[in-house]
Design a protein around this motif. Structure first.
Motif, mmCIF file in Angstrom:
data_model
loop_
_atom_site.group_PDB
_atom_site.id
_atom_site.type_symbol
_atom_site.label_atom_id
_atom_site.label_comp_id
_atom_site.label_asym_id
_atom_site.label_seq_id
_atom_site.Cartn_x
_atom_site.Cartn_y
_atom_site.Cartn_z
ATOM 1 N N TYR A 183 64.274 6.244 53.274
ATOM 2 C CA TYR A 183 64.703 7.847 52.995
ATOM 3 C C TYR A 183 63.745 8.774 53.986
ATOM 4 N N LEU A 184 62.729 7.943 54.624
ATOM 5 C CA LEU A 184 61.980 8.686 55.436
ATOM 6 C C LEU A 184 62.547 9.124 56.886
ATOM 7 N N THR A 185 63.714 8.535 57.084
ATOM 8 C CA THR A 185 64.251 8.564 58.358
ATOM 9 C C THR A 185 64.677 10.140 58.585
ATOM 10 N N PRO A 186 64.815 11.019 57.827
ATOM 11 C CA PRO A 186 64.949 12.563 58.076
ATOM 12 C C PRO A 186 63.591 13.208 58.648
ATOM 13 N N VAL A 187 62.671 12.753 57.689
ATOM 14 C CA VAL A 187 61.237 13.396 58.164
ATOM 15 C C VAL A 187 60.595 12.791 59.477
ATOM 16 N N PHE A 188 60.933 11.614 59.597
ATOM 17 C CA PHE A 188 60.447 11.036 60.940
ATOM 18 C C PHE A 188 61.220 11.651 62.278
ATOM 19 N N LEU A 189 62.615 11.587 61.822
ATOM 20 C CA LEU A 189 63.511 12.424 63.131
ATOM 21 C C LEU A 189 63.168 13.826 63.383
ATOM 22 N N ALA A 190 62.771 14.437 62.383
ATOM 23 C CA ALA A 190 62.217 16.100 62.323
ATOM 24 C C ALA A 190 60.772 15.900 63.088
ATOM 25 N N ALA A 191 59.908 15.011 62.495
ATOM 26 C CA ALA A 191 58.550 15.160 63.441
ATOM 27 C C ALA A 191 58.700 14.889 64.874
ATOM 28 N N VAL A 192 59.780 13.793 65.312
ATOM 29 C CA VAL A 192 59.937 13.620 66.615
ATOM 30 C C VAL A 192 60.337 14.450 67.441
ATOM 31 N N LEU A 193 61.316 15.365 66.752
ATOM 32 C CA LEU A 193 61.966 16.505 67.350
ATOM 33 C C LEU A 193 61.038 17.690 67.695
ATOM 34 N N ILE A 194 60.270 17.852 66.726
ATOM 35 C CA ILE A 194 59.193 18.676 66.813
ATOM 36 C C ILE A 194 58.163 18.306 68.037
ATOM 37 N N ILE A 195 57.758 17.155 68.021
ATOM 38 C CA ILE A 195 57.008 16.749 69.011
ATOM 39 C C ILE A 195 57.438 16.791 70.472
ATOM 40 N N GLY A 196 58.877 16.609 70.521
ATOM 41 C CA GLY A 196 59.597 16.832 71.670
ATOM 42 C C GLY A 196 59.727 18.383 72.170
ATOM 43 N N LEU A 197 59.760 19.162 71.363
ATOM 44 C CA LEU A 197 60.018 20.598 71.682
ATOM 45 C C LEU A 197 58.661 21.199 72.032
ATOM 46 N N LEU A 198 57.355 20.592 71.729
ATOM 47 C CA LEU A 198 56.285 21.241 71.887
ATOM 48 C C LEU A 198 56.049 21.267 73.462
ATOM 49 N N PRO A 199 55.478 22.254 73.917
ATOM 50 C CA PRO A 199 55.219 22.341 75.576
ATOM 51 C C PRO A 199 54.144 21.322 75.707
ATOM 52 N N ALA A 200 54.424 20.929 77.063
ATOM 53 C CA ALA A 200 53.352 19.996 77.476
ATOM 54 C C ALA A 200 52.974 20.230 78.941
ATOM 55 N N LYS A 201 51.883 19.755 79.227
ATOM 56 C CA LYS A 201 51.445 20.076 80.601
ATOM 57 C C LYS A 201 52.316 19.378 81.741
ATOM 58 N N GLU A 202 52.769 20.030 82.957
ATOM 59 C CA GLU A 202 53.343 19.480 84.059
ATOM 60 C C GLU A 202 52.822 18.161 84.550
ATOM 61 N N ALA A 203 51.423 18.533 84.779
ATOM 62 C CA ALA A 203 50.701 17.226 85.404
ATOM 63 C C ALA A 203 50.616 15.988 84.436
ATOM 64 N N PRO A 204 51.102 14.891 84.876
ATOM 65 C CA PRO A 204 51.136 13.571 83.978
ATOM 66 C C PRO A 204 49.847 13.365 83.523
ATOM 67 N N MET A 205 49.630 12.436 82.533
ATOM 68 C CA MET A 205 48.160 11.965 82.327
ATOM 69 C C MET A 205 48.035 10.862 83.083
ATOM 70 N N HIS A 206 46.564 10.444 83.326
ATOM 71 C CA HIS A 206 46.007 9.568 84.296
ATOM 72 C C HIS A 206 46.067 8.015 83.666
ATOM 73 N N TRP A 207 45.808 8.171 82.460
ATOM 74 C CA TRP A 207 45.664 6.906 81.744
ATOM 75 C C TRP A 207 44.715 5.748 82.610
ATOM 76 N N ASP A 208 43.395 6.566 82.862
ATOM 77 C CA ASP A 208 42.625 5.740 83.901
ATOM 78 C C ASP A 208 42.168 4.024 83.129
#
Length: 810
Positions: A246-271
């Motif tokens: 039953y947490l499926t809609p909650v997780f789905l909404a959270a993932v969609l919100i994360i996807g819609l958030l603006p992100a930097k064009e430069a990728p992370m370096h993961w040094d």
């Protein structure tokens, strides 16, 4: 629809499985884009990318999962998928016949034009004959689309089937998510660009997996206990029904919100991740190489790692290609091929090479004496400083071991100095050796001369024609020259006279050692290069057989022949093996990787007042080695070039073939046949293992049946009762220490009852015979056998394949 309705739970499960399947497909598509579209693929890369968008993959995954679930519920799996398979075959046959009929009416030129235009409709010429070509072009495009959909459908079906099976097998879902997560982390560590839609489905499924795992433990009442390892693993092998979805809609909404958030064009370096990945890779490679050296029985000094040159010095066999990294080289760009000498051999015995000139009669380090002889020749020459810069220049390199373990130090001809950390190598002889073998991660630096061997000025110097005054040799240099002429001109009696005659014929009329060696080099270059030459007959001189009988071979053949022919003319020669930078590939920055394919052998001739000069008789490398600076190589492999540091960007750049195509695509194009062979070998190995396992289980079952038939009534009774308790243990019903059968039966609560009898009746029967003194007749043994067989079938029918295999293995 009620919150606890079955339809809603099915919808949630379908959503979770679809995201898991789509995540796998998106990762496969990203890897597909990275490695490049194969030449035989029916659609252009841009069209395939449009059709394989994340939304399309998600919808196709949902449709595939829905069909799998629906066919399973209606018991239509075989008819449904068999019908779809038959329909696909009929559609393919129809399109194939349609294309063949359309091409039959065209001429050969028109058919070639249609094939060329199939990938780009805009290239169809606008002429009167275009309308005649359209039916064939349409049939060709339809067939291409069919193959594209067939490949896509196969991938979707495989990923969908794994996602469908993971619904009732939590361990399988965890394994799939682990693989996806590792691939994403590796892509991040290697700075491979990925869309955020590749990450979001994996994140969504990870959240669901964690919630399902927590629900499984909670349902089994383990949150306030310290469960055993067996019980904890049972959660993943057979998770209970009613997991938390039953947490499926909650997780789905959270993932969609994360996807819609603006992100930097430069990728992370993961040094940090990249450093950890590189360190783990180095440790793993070092361990593999160390284990391989323990079991190989080889020596610590370097020898060519292919069949054509064995550790005992025999020359014969075929050459096997390998792209495994051996060394990485960082430093100056070379304008000529860089020959990295590893091991040098001085004595030819008729079938191979040995090292015998190890007791030097002069002092000093051999590589320094060779370098000093060259610098003295330049000082005594007629060339100015500016002219000498056109002939040669100083270079610096950092060399790192990547895929070998050896004591050998690799160095170019005319090396000026080395820089080691906590190492004092032995450089008195031709081969330079470390105190002990080093493996992955060992690094050292060196300075050397990059020489323009194709320059007329260099050739004039090598012909002894460019002296302002002849160089004067000191006492040690004179001792060295006498030692070289004594030990590097010997030949065994097995060399036939016709080899001497051939050497005299090739060098007839030439007055200098350099010209004689170049004549021999040019003559050998006309012979055929092959990686699978015929075997030299036992008892025949190797060089004689190569020159007059086979006239085909690879580098060890050509280098041996040149060294022997040079000695026939009285010229000191030696046989060197190591690596050459021709055909190297770039890794990152100013670093190149030298692989096993760069392993090479060549000949070196001693030119008085100059030193040991490398010669390249092998046709595959001849042009690159003899091309003057600022001139492109003619045919063959282009002259190699190490990457240019920032301080040397003004120098002439030489483009290698790795810059034209992506490395993965080029690797796949070159190694496709080898990869297919390895794949078939793996399939055959797995099939052989399965056959051996099946044979083992069959033989053990036959022996057990035979042993059971030989038991008396009491033995059969005990055997069958142990089997009942084993089946109970496989269902997490273990007979505890001190527990009676009656108490055990109550705890089992009917889980061991079958259609042929109950466990309580079997317990009464067993106790009456075991403790009551009743006779174990055939009827009672038959009743017990029928019960155990029925219990076994009941268990095997209800358990998964993994538990079924574990049961048969016990």
């Amino acid at each position: 629809m009620k919150p606890d309705s079955l339809q809603l739970r099915k919808l949630y499960a379908l959503m979770a499985s679809s995201c898991l399947c789509a995540g796998s497909l998106m990762i496969l598509k990203s890897l597909w884009d990275l490695f490049g579209m194969p030449a035989f693929f029916p659609l252009p890369a841009e069209k395939a990318s449009e059709l394989l968008s994340p939304a399309v993959l998600l919808l196709v995954s949902a449709l595939c999962l829905f069909l799998l679930k629906w066919s399973s519920e209606k018991n239509l799996r075989l008819p449904l998928w068999g019908g779809l398979f038959l329909l696909a075959l009929l559609a393919g046959a129809f399109l194939f016949l349609r294309e063949r009929n359309a091409f039959a009416a065209l001429s050969q030129e028109e058919a070639s034009l249609v094939q060329a235009c199939a990938r780009n409709l805009s290239s169809l010429p606008q002429s009167a004959s275009s309308a005649r070509l359209l039916p064939a072009l349409s049939a060709r495009t339809a067939l291409q689309l069919y193959f594209f959909l067939l490949i896509l459908g196969t991938a979707v079906l495989l990923c969908g089937l794994l996602s469908y099976l993971s619904e009732s097998r939590l361990w399988l879902k965890g394994l799939l998510l682990l693989i996806q997560t590792v691939i994403l982390l590796l892509c991040a560590a290697q700075e491979i660009p990925l869309s955020k839609w590749n990450v979001l489905p994996v994140l969504f499924c990870l959240l669901l997996f964690l919630s399902e795992t927590a629900a499984c433990f909670q349902n089994q009442g383990m949150e306030n206990q310290s469960p055993s390892l067996r019980k904890s693993l049972s959660v993943f092998l057979a998770p209970p029904a009613g997991n938390l979805l039953y947490l499926t809609p909650v997780f789905l909404a959270a993932v969609l919100i994360i996807g819609l958030l603006p992100a930097k064009e430069a990728p992370m370096h993961w040094d940090t991740l990249r450093k950890l990945t590189a360190a783990a890779e180095d440790k793993a490679n070092a361990l593999i190489i160390h284990i391989g050296s323990l079991f190989s029985g080889g020596q610590d000094s370097y020898a060519l790692s292919f069949t054509g040159y064995t550790g005992s010095g025999h020359l014969n066999g075929g050459l096997f290609s390998s792209s495994a990294g051996q060394l990485s080289l960082t430093g100056s760009r070379t304008k000529s091929p860089l020959y990295l000498t590893g091991t040098v051999h001085d004595f030819y015995n008729g079938h191979g090479w040995e090292q015998r000139a190890l007791d030097k009669t002069y002092s000093g380090e051999e590589y320094l004496l060779n370098y000093q002889e060259l610098t003295d020749a330049l000082d005594a020459s007629i060339y100015t400083s500016q002219e000498q810069l056109e002939m040669m220049r100083s270079c610096r390199f950092d060399l790192r071991f990547e895929g070998l373990k050896t004591q050998t130090v690799f160095y170019p001809p005319f090396t000026a100095s080395f820089f080691f950390i906590n190492q004092e190598p032995d450089a008195r002889n031709d081969s330079i050796l470390l105190p002990k073998a080093q493996s992955v991660g060992f690094t050292y630096s060196f300075l050397c001369m990059d020489i323009n061997w194709g320059s007329e000025k260099v050739q004039k110097l090598l012909r002894q024609e460019a002296w302002a005054q002849p160089p004067a040799l000191d006492e040690e240099q004179q001792k060295r020259e006498c030692y070289i002429y004594k030990n590097y001109t010997e030949l065994p009696d097995t060399v036939p006279e016709r080899v001497y005659a051939l050497a005299e014929e090739i060098t007839e009329g030439l007055s200098t050692d350099y010209d004689r060696m170049k004549a021999i080099e040019g003559w050998l270059n006309r012979l055929a290069y092959t990686t699978s030459p015929p075997q030299c007959p036992e008892g025949q001189d190797f060089t004689d057989y190569f020159l007059f009988d086979s006239q085909t071979g690879y580098c060890t053949y050509f280098a041996t022949a040149m060294a022997v022919l040079g000695r026939c003319c009285g010229i000191p020669t030696r046989y060197a093996e190591g690596f050459v930078t021709t055909g190297t590939r770039r890794t990152e920055g100013n670093q190149v990787m030298i692989t096993s394919d760069n392993a090479h052998a060549w000949a070196e001739g001693y030119i008085p007042n100059i030193g040991w000069v490398p010669f390249e008789p092998t046709p595959r490398y001849y042009e690159a080695a003899n091309t003057a600076w600022n001139l492109p190589a003619q045919g063959g492999t282009p002259a190699p070039a190490l990457p240019v540091p920032e301080s040397q960007e003004e120098e002439t750049a030489v483009t290698d073939d790795w810059t034209q195509d992506s490395l993965p695509a080029r690797y796949l194009a070159e190694q496709s046949g080898r990869l297919l062979i390895h794949f078939l070998e793996a399939v055959l190995l797995i099939a052989a293992l399965f056959l051996l396992l099946a044979l083992f289980l069959f033989c053990r079952s036959a022996l057990r049946r035979r042993s059971y038939r030989r038991l008396d009534a009491a033995g059969k009774l005990e055997n069958r009762m142990r089997k009942v308790l084993l089946l109970g243990e496989m269902q997490d019903l273990r007979l505890e220490a001190g527990e009676t059968l009656a108490a055990y039966g109550k705890r089992a609560a009917g889980r061991l009852d079958t259609a042929t009898g109950s466990f309580a009746d079997i317990c009464t029967l067993y106790q009456s015979i075991r403790f009551g003194g009743e006779e174990a007749g055939e009827a009672k043994i038959l009743q017990l056998e029928q019960y155990t067989d029925s219990l076994e079938k009941q268990y095997l029918h209800g358990c998964g394949r993994l538990r079924r295999l574990l049961y048969h293995m016990r």
